[in-house]
Design a protein around this motif. Sequence first.
Motif, short mmCIF file in Angstrom:
data_model
loop_
_atom_site.label_atom_id
_atom_site.label_comp_id
_atom_site.label_asym_id
_atom_site.label_seq_id
_atom_site.Cartn_x
_atom_site.Cartn_y
_atom_site.Cartn_z
N MET A 4 -12.66 -9.08 -17.37
CA MET A 4 -11.27 -9.15 -17.69
C MET A 4 -10.72 -8.02 -17.90
SD MET A 4 -10.18 -12.01 -21.41
CE MET A 4 -11.84 -11.46 -22.22
N LEU A 5 -12.11 -7.04 -18.55
CA LEU A 5 -11.69 -5.59 -17.50
C LEU A 5 -11.28 -5.37 -16.75
CD1 LEU A 5 -13.95 -3.93 -19.77
CD2 LEU A 5 -11.61 -3.37 -19.85
N VAL A 6 -11.49 -5.78 -15.14
CA VAL A 6 -11.77 -5.56 -14.16
C VAL A 6 -10.14 -6.16 -13.78
CG1 VAL A 6 -12.22 -6.39 -11.11
CG2 VAL A 6 -13.72 -6.07 -13.60
N ALA A 7 -9.50 -7.06 -13.97
CA ALA A 7 -8.34 -8.03 -13.78
C ALA A 7 -7.22 -7.10 -14.34
CB ALA A 7 -8.62 -9.54 -14.38
N CYS A 8 -8.03 -6.52 -15.76
CA CYS A 8 -6.73 -5.61 -16.29
C CYS A 8 -6.55 -4.25 -15.55
CB CYS A 8 -7.44 -5.31 -17.48
SG CYS A 8 -6.23 -3.81 -18.63
N ASP A 27 -22.87 0.99 -13.82
CA ASP A 27 -23.12 0.61 -13.30
C ASP A 27 -21.86 -0.19 -12.15
OD1 ASP A 27 -24.46 -1.60 -11.10
OD2 ASP A 27 -25.46 -2.46 -12.89
N PRO A 28 -21.43 0.61 -11.18
CA PRO A 28 -20.01 0.00 -10.62
C PRO A 28 -20.85 -1.64 -9.83
CG PRO A 28 -20.95 1.85 -9.89
CD PRO A 28 -21.74 1.49 -10.70
N GLU A 29 -21.56 -1.80 -9.63
CA GLU A 29 -21.32 -3.08 -9.03
C GLU A 29 -21.31 -4.35 -9.97
OE1 GLU A 29 -26.30 -4.20 -7.68
OE2 GLU A 29 -25.46 -2.19 -6.08
N LEU A 30 -21.47 -3.96 -10.88
CA LEU A 30 -20.61 -5.12 -11.78
C LEU A 30 -19.10 -5.30 -12.01
CD1 LEU A 30 -22.14 -3.76 -14.94
CD2 LEU A 30 -22.95 -5.85 -14.32
N ARG A 31 -18.64 -4.31 -10.86
CA ARG A 31 -16.73 -4.62 -10.53
C ARG A 31 -17.40 -5.39 -9.70
NH1 ARG A 31 -13.48 -1.15 -12.58
NH2 ARG A 31 -14.72 0.65 -13.88
N SER A 32 -18.04 -6.37 -8.79
CA SER A 32 -17.50 -7.39 -8.42
C SER A 32 -18.24 -8.31 -8.71
CB SER A 32 -18.63 -6.99 -6.60
OG SER A 32 -19.62 -6.20 -6.77
N PHE A 59 -16.01 -4.03 -28.80
CA PHE A 59 -16.56 -5.05 -27.33
C PHE A 59 -16.35 -4.30 -26.40
CE2 PHE A 59 -16.92 -8.13 -30.53
CZ PHE A 59 -17.93 -8.26 -30.72
N ILE A 60 -14.78 -3.44 -26.24
CA ILE A 60 -14.20 -3.14 -24.86
C ILE A 60 -14.76 -2.01 -24.68
CG2 ILE A 60 -11.88 -2.35 -23.83
CD1 ILE A 60 -10.89 -4.80 -26.01
N ASP A 61 -14.82 -1.09 -25.33
CA ASP A 61 -15.79 0.09 -25.41
C ASP A 61 -17.04 0.08 -24.21
OD1 ASP A 61 -14.09 1.33 -25.55
OD2 ASP A 61 -14.66 1.79 -27.67
N ARG A 62 -17.53 -0.68 -25.19
CA ARG A 62 -19.11 -1.31 -24.78
C ARG A 62 -19.51 -1.72 -23.28
NH1 ARG A 62 -24.50 -4.09 -27.24
NH2 ARG A 62 -25.31 -4.76 -25.03
N ALA A 63 -18.06 -2.36 -23.07
CA ALA A 63 -17.99 -3.40 -21.80
C ALA A 63 -17.13 -2.27 -20.72
CB ALA A 63 -16.76 -4.32 -21.88
N ARG A 64 -16.41 -1.78 -20.93
CA ARG A 64 -16.50 -0.22 -19.86
C ARG A 64 -17.28 0.53 -19.77
NH1 ARG A 64 -10.64 -0.33 -22.94
NH2 ARG A 64 -9.25 -0.85 -20.94
N ALA A 65 -18.21 0.91 -20.94
CA ALA A 65 -19.63 1.46 -20.12
C ALA A 65 -20.27 1.10 -20.02
CB ALA A 65 -20.42 2.18 -21.85
#
Length: 476
Positions: A248-252, A234-239, A223-229
Amino acid sequence: MTAPRPLHTIAGPKGLPLIGNAHQIRNEQFHAQLESWAREWGPVYSFAIGARKFLCITQSDAIESVLRRRPAVFRRSSRLDQIASDTRFVGVFSANGDTWRRQRPMVTAGLDPTHVRAFMPVLSEVTGALRQRWETAAQDGQEIDLLADLMRFTVDVTTSLAFGQNLHTLEETDDTHLIQQHLNVIFPMMLRRLLAPVDVEHWMVRKETRLHLEALRKAVLGFIDRARAELRADPELRSRPRNLLQAMLVACESETGITEDDLVGNVFTILLAGEDTTASTVAWLLWLLHQHPDKLQQARAEALAVLGEDPQASRWEQLQAMEFIQACAQETLRLKPVAPLIINEANEDAVVADVLVPKGSFVMCVMRPAGLDAREIVDAASFSPGRWVDQGAMAAAARHATMPFGSGPRICPGRYLALAEIKAVASMILTRFDLDDLATNSPTEKFTFVMAPVGLRSRPRVRQSAAASRQPQALA
């Protein structure tokens, strides 16, 4: 002012040297045993498991006073800390102290009403998948295991919301590859270790447990690898993250102090907590409604009026309009609480119900008896959802006596999602299917951290009005 009573002076069931009351405990009926002891010894009594001393309380005022003093005065047990550390899954459920304070905002932010409301299209889609599964079963005359199918539903909902990945377990025809096969060993393992006089499995892990944990860790890392990909693509997903795992990945990756272990632990926690609790509540709810045909018809009439021609809820406003079905859910949680006990360990000497609980001792909150106390609640033994619709003293008493999602700072962060799931799936089942033989089922209560019904089976029939709505209309 009277001095508090020392814990060692509080009466309770007689134990044996060294092991205390451990020989009397039956894990799968532990909740019922605590309730039985309360009827014998009163609302405040003591018992022991090995060297660990427990104060058991059943009164709502005493329970709330403990829950509201978490995490400062009371905490999750140190044995649970050890289990989480051994399994390498330390999430917000088991965490304490600074770890809990660091993790809690990360999880609650993705489970607030705004985020759950935005999730409505996916909730509708997964509810539709359960409908299609049961329509197929009805066509083939197949018997269904109610709880097993509802657990598939909750897994698909949880993974879709939290991880942006629907596992489509509702479309599987067997249990060979289901993640539930791995999840279902975790709660029994945790309970077994928590109630053991000596935690032997800390040193001698069972092979079966190890294999299931390894499979779950592989799934979580996937799950985590897929979300990182997805974030890289799509860098806009960070905001503007689309699901809880992306957030949670952005927070991490930011300066919040969230670690990789926090991330892995909470992905696992969300999977585990999102499966059994809601599925068990819906199963108990459907059974209770079929024991009370008048309430069944009232709930069905509300669902039909709200949904109209829709096969299942597709808009948040529809769920909000299901006042009686929500009342049925609240009444179910009063009579059949899926979390019938909460274990707390004292961080310091503390007074509970006029008893001095020494640091390192435990307070066992037994949740159901207060909600069944006829001195506090009118007609307490009956299934009466209307008490929750009433805005007077009856509803106030029921709310004060029952705390199905806990209370205080550690109140369950998934409560909004749970109620949305319950109303979505219950309304679909009520409008689309008859479960006539459910009324003759006699389920037993089984406790494995969650109190679930065992033995609920049915042959669903598509209701005539629902079947007619799927037929093409004749041309005029």
